[in-house]
Design a protein around this motif. Structure first.
Motif, PDB file in Angstrom:
ATOM      1  N   GLY A 228       0.819  -1.203   0.000  1.00 54.39           N
ATOM      2  CA  GLY A 228       0.000   0.000   0.000  1.00 54.39           C
ATOM      3  C   GLY A 228       0.857   1.258   0.000  1.00 54.39           C
ATOM      4  N   GLN A 229       1.949   1.243   0.766  1.00 56.45           N
ATOM      5  CA  GLN A 229       2.851   2.384   0.809  1.00 56.45           C
ATOM      6  C   GLN A 229       3.545   2.592  -0.532  1.00 56.45           C
ATOM      7  N   ASP A 230       3.900   1.500  -1.208  1.00 55.00           N
ATOM      8  CA  ASP A 230       4.534   1.618  -2.524  1.00 55.00           C
ATOM      9  C   ASP A 230       3.629   2.348  -3.509  1.00 55.00           C
ATOM     10  N   TYR A 231       2.335   2.034  -3.494  1.00 59.05           N
ATOM     11  CA  TYR A 231       1.400   2.713  -4.390  1.00 59.05           C
ATOM     12  C   TYR A 231       1.194   4.166  -3.967  1.00 59.05           C
ATOM     13  N   ALA A 232       1.194   4.428  -2.676  1.00 58.57           N
ATOM     14  CA  ALA A 232       1.008   5.802  -2.192  1.00 58.57           C
ATOM     15  C   ALA A 232       2.208   6.677  -2.555  1.00 58.57           C
ATOM     16  N   ASP A 233       3.397   6.098  -2.623  1.00 61.82           N
ATOM     17  CA  ASP A 233       4.614   6.857  -2.928  1.00 61.82           C
ATOM     18  C   ASP A 233       4.615   7.422  -4.341  1.00 61.82           C
ATOM     19  N   THR A 234       3.917   6.784  -5.269  1.00 63.79           N
ATOM     20  CA  THR A 234       3.959   7.252  -6.656  1.00 63.79           C
ATOM     21  C   THR A 234       3.203   8.558  -6.828  1.00 63.79           C
ATOM     22  N   GLY A 235       2.175   8.784  -6.039  1.00 61.35           N
ATOM     23  CA  GLY A 235       1.373   9.987  -6.180  1.00 61.35           C
ATOM     24  C   GLY A 235       0.357   9.912  -7.306  1.00 61.35           C
ATOM     25  N   GLU A 236       0.377   8.842  -8.075  1.00 65.72           N
ATOM     26  CA  GLU A 236      -0.565   8.661  -9.185  1.00 65.72           C
ATOM     27  C   GLU A 236      -1.904   8.115  -8.698  1.00 65.72           C
ATOM     28  N   GLU A 237      -1.871   7.338  -7.631  1.00 64.82           N
ATOM     29  CA  GLU A 237      -3.072   6.663  -7.153  1.00 64.82           C
ATOM     30  C   GLU A 237      -3.496   7.220  -5.800  1.00 64.82           C
ATOM     31  N   LEU A 238      -4.756   6.965  -5.477  1.00 60.69           N
ATOM     32  CA  LEU A 238      -5.299   7.280  -4.164  1.00 60.69           C
ATOM     33  C   LEU A 238      -5.338   5.964  -3.397  1.00 60.69           C
ATOM     34  N   VAL A 239      -4.691   5.910  -2.236  1.00 60.60           N
ATOM     35  CA  VAL A 239      -4.659   4.695  -1.429  1.00 60.60           C
ATOM     36  C   VAL A 239      -5.483   4.936  -0.174  1.00 60.60           C
ATOM     37  N   GLU A 240      -6.504   4.127   0.010  1.00 63.42           N
ATOM     38  CA  GLU A 240      -7.405   4.249   1.151  1.00 63.42           C
ATOM     39  C   GLU A 240      -7.209   3.068   2.088  1.00 63.42           C
ATOM     40  N   LYS A 241      -7.216   3.353   3.377  1.00 65.41           N
ATOM     41  CA  LYS A 241      -7.064   2.328   4.414  1.00 65.41           C
ATOM     42  C   LYS A 241      -8.450   2.021   4.965  1.00 65.41           C
ATOM     43  N   ILE A 242      -8.882   0.762   4.840  1.00 63.60           N
ATOM     44  CA  ILE A 242     -10.221   0.349   5.255  1.00 63.60           C
ATOM     45  C   ILE A 242     -10.088  -0.671   6.389  1.00 63.60           C
ATOM     46  N   PRO A 243     -10.771  -0.464   7.522  1.00 62.63           N
ATOM     47  CA  PRO A 243     -10.671  -1.426   8.626  1.00 62.63           C
ATOM     48  C   PRO A 243     -11.155  -2.817   8.211  1.00 62.63           C
ATOM     49  N   MET A 244     -10.431  -3.835   8.666  1.00 64.24           N
ATOM     50  CA  MET A 244     -10.816  -5.228   8.388  1.00 64.24           C
ATOM     51  C   MET A 244     -11.961  -5.638   9.299  1.00 64.24           C
ATOM     52  N   THR A 245     -12.786  -6.540   8.800  1.00 67.49           N
ATOM     53  CA  THR A 245     -13.822  -7.153   9.631  1.00 67.49           C
ATOM     54  C   THR A 245     -13.161  -8.218  10.504  1.00 67.49           C
ATOM     55  N   ASP A 246     -13.850  -8.662  11.553  1.00 67.94           N
ATOM     56  CA  ASP A 246     -13.278  -9.670  12.460  1.00 67.94           C
ATOM     57  C   ASP A 246     -12.960 -10.974  11.735  1.00 67.94           C
ATOM     58  N   GLY A 247     -13.863 -11.398  10.836  1.00 71.99           N
ATOM     59  CA  GLY A 247     -13.624 -12.634  10.085  1.00 71.99           C
ATOM     60  C   GLY A 247     -12.421 -12.510   9.165  1.00 71.99           C
ATOM     61  N   LEU A 248     -12.230 -11.361   8.566  1.00 72.19           N
ATOM     62  CA  LEU A 248     -11.090 -11.129   7.681  1.00 72.19           C
ATOM     63  C   LEU A 248      -9.787 -11.092   8.477  1.00 72.19           C
ATOM     64  N   ILE A 249      -9.831 -10.502   9.669  1.00 71.03           N
ATOM     65  CA  ILE A 249      -8.646 -10.492  10.542  1.00 71.03           C
ATOM     66  C   ILE A 249      -8.230 -11.926  10.859  1.00 71.03           C
TER      67      ILE A 249
END
Length: 184
Positions: free
Chosen positions: A110-131
């Motif tokens: 996620g940080q690699d994509y954010a470093d380019t500045g071309e994309e928007l990187v959004e952080k979404i909380p995981m659900t308990d089952g996904l965790i």
């Protein structure tokens, strides 16, 4: 004993919320707000509308976990709020507001994509089952690396030999001499 799979995949639906912009330079504010594990296909399907705020099931993308990235998943899980990272790009064709490109559980990717500045990187909380799903995979594949302290060799590097140049190159004369003229 069966060998563990080096990768696993699950479809993840992403919910994106569009609200009016707060400045005159941005007409709309886009924010990823939720994930839907195991969701079916979607392409900017409107889910809910409250005044000018609209929530879309923007896309369903595969969340792939790789055994080589187990350390990154452990870092994500040790965070206060484990998250999924959604990468969005401006849509070039104009039929959709944005293109959902990738979902990942690796904060490093996620940080690699954010470093380019071309994309928007959004952080979404995981659900308990996904965790639990990510944790089980990460624990199965995580290997601690043994720390090996580097040792210095005993070679003295403070000795000076003027005119010799690099001691590894065998040469009797001065290495700083002018080059010989080549006769043609």
């Amino acid at each position: 004993m069966a060998k563990a799979a080096s990768q696993i995949e699950m479809p993840i639906g992403v919910v994106v919320r569009k609200t009016p912009g707060v400045t005159r330079w941005a007409q709309w504010n886009w924010r990823a707000v939720a994930v839907l594990p195991g969701a079916g296909p979607a392409d900017w399907l409107e889910m809910r509308r409250e005044g000018e705020a609209v929530e879309y099931h923007a896309a369903t993308l595969p969340l792939t976990l790789w055994s080589d990235e187990a350390e990154a998943y452990m870092v994500n899980l040790s965070d206060g709020q484990p998250s999924i990272y959604l990468v969005l790009r401006d849509a070039l064709d104009g039929t959709q507001p944005m293109d959902a490109v990738l979902v990942t559980a690796s904060p490093f990717e996620g940080q690699d994509y954010a470093d380019t500045g071309e994309e928007l990187v959004e952080k979404i909380p995981m659900t308990d089952g996904l965790i639990a799903w990510v944790r089980d995979f990460a624990l199965e594949h995580h290997r601690n690396e043994v720390f090996v302290k580097r040792r210095r060799d005993k070679k003295r590097t403070d000795l000076v030999e003027d005119g010799k140049g690099d001691v590894r190159i065998r040469q009797d004369s001065d290495v700083f001499r002018a080059p010989r003229r080549i006769v043609q």
